[in-house]
Design a protein around this motif. Structure first.
Motif, short mmCIF file in Angstrom:
data_model
loop_
_atom_site.label_atom_id
_atom_site.label_comp_id
_atom_site.label_asym_id
_atom_site.label_seq_id
_atom_site.Cartn_x
_atom_site.Cartn_y
_atom_site.Cartn_z
N ARG A 14 77.43 -30.39 -7.13
CA ARG A 14 78.48 -29.51 -7.49
C ARG A 14 77.83 -28.32 -8.53
O ARG A 14 78.02 -27.25 -8.26
CB ARG A 14 79.64 -30.10 -7.70
N ASN A 15 77.49 -28.76 -9.44
CA ASN A 15 77.01 -28.27 -10.83
C ASN A 15 75.65 -27.23 -10.30
O ASN A 15 75.57 -26.09 -10.61
CB ASN A 15 76.66 -28.81 -12.12
N ASP B 51 75.05 -26.39 -7.27
CA ASP B 51 75.53 -25.36 -6.17
C ASP B 51 76.10 -24.01 -7.14
O ASP B 51 75.95 -23.13 -6.86
CB ASP B 51 76.53 -25.87 -5.44
N ARG B 52 77.04 -24.72 -8.02
CA ARG B 52 77.70 -23.56 -8.82
C ARG B 52 76.57 -22.74 -9.87
O ARG B 52 76.67 -21.66 -9.78
CB ARG B 52 78.66 -24.32 -9.89
N ARG C 141 74.99 -20.24 -7.16
CA ARG C 141 76.06 -19.28 -6.56
C ARG C 141 75.94 -18.16 -8.00
O ARG C 141 75.90 -17.04 -7.69
CB ARG C 141 77.28 -19.63 -6.44
#
Length: 90
Positions: free
Chosen positions: A69-70, A72-73, A76
């Motif tokens: 998740r980190n 991907d963040r 982005r």
């Protein structure tokens, strides 16, 4: 001769319309616009998975998901600052 207070006053001019100015956001330093590095996961050998205790295996899975998740963040955010830098993840 009229006193200054009695002199005719010029008509007040309307205020000029506001002018739009495009503001570019500051570009972050190069080390902050790098894509996230994703290491290879644990080996998928069924014999090895059976040796990891259940609670430890669950903790490893939670850490891996949080890391993903980190990452991907970060990708982005990097693509927002510098479009097209990081490839899209499946």
């Amino acid at each position: 001769m009229a006193s200054p207070g009695c002199a005719p006053r010029p008509a007040e001019l309307p205020a000029p319309p506001p002018v739009a100015i495009k503001v570019e956001p500051p570009r972050p330093p190069a080390e902050l616009t790098a894509c996230a590095e994703r290491p290879e996961g644990l080996p998928e050998d069924p014999g090895l998975i059976a040796q990891i205790p259940t609670r430890l295996r669950a903790a490893i899975i939670r850490l891996a998901r949080a890391f993903n998740r980190n990452a991907d963040r970060l990708d982005r955010l990097t693509n927002w600052a510098v479009p097209g830098t990081c490839p899209a993840q499946e």
